[in-house]
Scaffold this active site. Structure first.
Site, PDB file in Angstrom:
ATOM      1  N   PHE A  32       0.826  -1.215   0.000  1.00 37.69           N
ATOM      2  CA  PHE A  32       0.000   0.000   0.000  1.00 37.69           C
ATOM      3  C   PHE A  32       0.858   1.262   0.000  1.00 37.69           C
ATOM      4  CE2 PHE A  32      -2.637  -2.975   2.596  1.00 37.69           C
ATOM      5  CZ  PHE A  32      -3.848  -2.881   1.943  1.00 37.69           C
ATOM      6  N   TYR A  55       0.116  10.121 -11.301  1.00 36.59           N
ATOM      7  CA  TYR A  55      -0.231   9.122 -10.275  1.00 36.59           C
ATOM      8  C   TYR A  55      -0.698   7.818 -10.943  1.00 36.59           C
ATOM      9  CZ  TYR A  55      -3.215   6.677  -6.989  1.00 36.59           C
ATOM     10  OH  TYR A  55      -3.812   5.698  -6.246  1.00 36.59           O
ATOM     11  N   ASN A 104     -13.502   4.266  -5.758  1.00 39.47           N
ATOM     12  CA  ASN A 104     -13.365   5.273  -4.691  1.00 39.47           C
ATOM     13  C   ASN A 104     -13.515   4.645  -3.309  1.00 39.47           C
ATOM     14  OD1 ASN A 104     -14.036   6.717  -7.255  1.00 39.47           O
ATOM     15  ND2 ASN A 104     -13.748   8.477  -5.926  1.00 39.47           N
ATOM     16  N   ARG A 124     -19.246   8.597  -9.406  1.00 39.16           N
ATOM     17  CA  ARG A 124     -18.165   7.719  -8.971  1.00 39.16           C
ATOM     18  C   ARG A 124     -18.741   6.477  -8.293  1.00 39.16           C
ATOM     19  NH1 ARG A 124     -16.092  10.523 -11.836  1.00 39.16           N
ATOM     20  NH2 ARG A 124     -14.207  11.802 -11.682  1.00 39.16           N
ATOM     21  N   GLY A 161      -9.182  17.096 -15.480  1.00 40.77           N
ATOM     22  CA  GLY A 161      -8.847  15.666 -15.471  1.00 40.77           C
ATOM     23  C   GLY A 161      -9.887  14.766 -14.843  1.00 40.77           C
TER      24      GLY A 161
HETATM   25  N1  UDP Z   1     -15.206  16.469  -5.760  1.00 38.89           N
HETATM   26  C1  UDP Z   1     -15.922  17.645  -5.574  1.00 38.89           C
HETATM   27  N2  UDP Z   1     -15.513  18.480  -4.588  1.00 38.89           N
HETATM   28  C2  UDP Z   1     -14.461  18.225  -3.778  1.00 38.89           C
HETATM   29  C3  UDP Z   1     -13.737  16.999  -3.964  1.00 38.89           C
HETATM   30  C4  UDP Z   1     -14.150  16.162  -4.981  1.00 38.89           C
HETATM   31  O1  UDP Z   1     -16.880  17.932  -6.288  1.00 38.89           O
HETATM   32  O2  UDP Z   1     -14.135  19.045  -2.901  1.00 38.89           O
HETATM   33  C5  UDP Z   1     -15.636  15.538  -6.819  1.00 38.89           C
HETATM   34  C6  UDP Z   1     -14.539  15.215  -7.829  1.00 38.89           C
HETATM   35  O3  UDP Z   1     -14.546  16.178  -8.864  1.00 38.89           O
HETATM   36  C7  UDP Z   1     -14.959  13.822  -8.281  1.00 38.89           C
HETATM   37  C8  UDP Z   1     -15.628  13.218  -7.069  1.00 38.89           C
HETATM   38  O4  UDP Z   1     -15.950  14.319  -6.215  1.00 38.89           O
HETATM   39  O5  UDP Z   1     -15.910  13.925  -9.306  1.00 38.89           O
HETATM   40  C9  UDP Z   1     -14.737  12.259  -6.307  1.00 38.89           C
HETATM   41  O6  UDP Z   1     -13.494  12.906  -6.090  1.00 38.89           O
HETATM   42  P1  UDP Z   1     -12.356  12.309  -5.188  1.00 38.89           P
HETATM   43  O7  UDP Z   1     -11.220  13.289  -5.191  1.00 38.89           O
HETATM   44  O8  UDP Z   1     -12.927  11.933  -3.863  1.00 38.89           O
HETATM   45  O9  UDP Z   1     -11.938  10.947  -5.887  1.00 38.89           O
HETATM   46  P2  UDP Z   1     -11.467  10.640  -7.409  1.00 38.89           P
HETATM   47  O10 UDP Z   1     -12.699  10.156  -8.124  1.00 38.89           O
HETATM   48  O11 UDP Z   1     -10.892  11.879  -7.983  1.00 38.89           O
HETATM   49  O12 UDP Z   1     -10.474   9.553  -7.209  1.00 38.89           O
END
Ligand code: UDP
Length: 324
Positions: free
Chosen positions: A73, A141, A170, A219, A278
């Site tokens: 991890f 990443y 997620n 997600r 992204g």
């Molecule tokens: N997100 C959001 N506001 C935040 C953080 C995340 O709207 O303050 C959205 C982000 O754009 C994505 C989703 O929540 O669509 C999940 O984001 P996270 O960073 O938790 O995980 P990822 O899918 O990027 O791995």
């Protein structure tokens, strides 16, 4: 089994360590505590403080632990940071990971289970996403994780080291004792909870014009204990390859915010903001291969119970682990 958990003081590592111990395994946690927390390591585990970069300490730790399996991890996980400091990500997530693979081969460890990510797919064309989807990461990443998957493939082919790469969607939720305490926090559910706790002024929704029913990103949230279960099943399995791990259900950012409101009973300010660069509109896993091949049976299929477990942990640990 004797299991060596690199990065066992982090979020998913600590929950998995507890799960392995609860299932009768002997665990050695190896963690540099750069981002992990000493108190997140289950007291029943052996603990060695060390960095994967320090090949000698790592080699000694594996020689002492004599593991049959390794779970890896120990990596950097912030997508945004990886685009500013790609060298940091490739050096640790790829270069230092090679020290672990080398030590595994040297000490005759049968298998490595590796934390990979849905970010290896980049902007997938087909939803739900199977393992056969084109892998074209759009951030350093995701690329670092895909590179290390491939490196494990070569160690398997050339040195006989078995591996399973688990591509998490997620990760969310908590056990009674261990939960998510990142600093800085970048993930949606803990950020919303910070707003619910009054620790942040508001939650920003990144984009409301996506091609989804409510315009916000979708997600696939998967409970950390369901991830933990998959790691043990992967260690017990003798084949090599990669599996997606998700619930198979998609939840929009707005729906997650509503769920946190319902679970916590708290209201807070929501700001509709620009898209985050992204972000694909939808990421939903097809995890049927993990179910069929590993016998994986996720237990927490609904977002309410995932969010409720995270909230329960936060209420019991208002300062998180309190060490950062
Ligand atoms: N997100 C959001 N506001 C935040 C953080 C995340 O709207 O303050 C959205 C982000 O754009 C994505 C989703 O929540 O669509 C999940 O984001 P996270 O960073 O938790 O995980 P990822 O899918 O990027 O791995």
């Amino acid at each position: 089994m004797r299991i060596f958990v690199a990065g066992g003081a982090g979020y998913i590592g600590s929950c998995t360590t507890e799960y392995l111990l609860n299932h009768g395994h002997e665990v050695t946690v190896y963690d540099a505590l750069l981002n992990g927390h000493r108190t997140a390591v289950d007291p029943r585990a052996h603990f060695i403080q060390g960095n994967l970069a320090d090949a000698t300490t790592l080699d000694d730790a594996i020689a002492t632990a004599k593991p049959e399996g390794i779970i890896h991890f120990a990596a950097f996980i912030e997508v945004g940071e990886s685009m500013k400091l790609p060298g940091k990500y490739f050096a640790n997530n790829v270069g230092n990971g090679i020290n672990l693979a080398e030590a595994a081969v040297k000490h005759g460890v049968r298998k490595i289970v590796f934390s990979s990510t849905a970010a290896v797919y980049g902007m997938p064309k087909n939803i739900p996403i199977t393992e056969a989807e084109v892998k074209q990461p759009i951030n350093a990443y995701g690329e670092s994780k895909l590179m290390f998957e491939k490196i494990l493939g070569w160690f398997h082919a050339l040195k006989g080291l078995q591996y399973t790469a688990l591509r998490y969607f997620n990760a969310a939720g908590a056990t009674e004792k261990y939960g998510e305490d990142h600093s800085p926090e970048t993930h949606l559910i803990p950020l919303i909870m910070q707003a619910a706790e009054g620790k942040r002024e508001k939650i920003s929704v990144f984009g409301t014009d996506y091609d989804t029913p409510d315009g916000t990103c979708i997600r696939d949230y998967i409970h950390v204990l369901d991830l933990a279960q998959a790691h043990l099943l992967a260690l017990e399995n003798h084949d090599s390859g990669a599996f997606n791990l998700g619930s198979g259900q998609g939840h929009s950012v707005k729906a997650v915010i509503d769920t946190v409101r319902a679970v916590t009973g708290k209201d807070f300010k929501v700001e509709y903001a620009e898209r985050r660069p992204g972000d694909p509109a939808r990421l939903i896993s097809d995890s049927s291969a993990a179910r069929a091949t590993l016998g994986w049976k996720p237990q927490f299929e609904d977002i309410e119970s995932i969010v409720a477990s995270a909230w329960k942990w936060r209420c019991a640990h208002p300062k998180g682990y309190g060490d950062k």
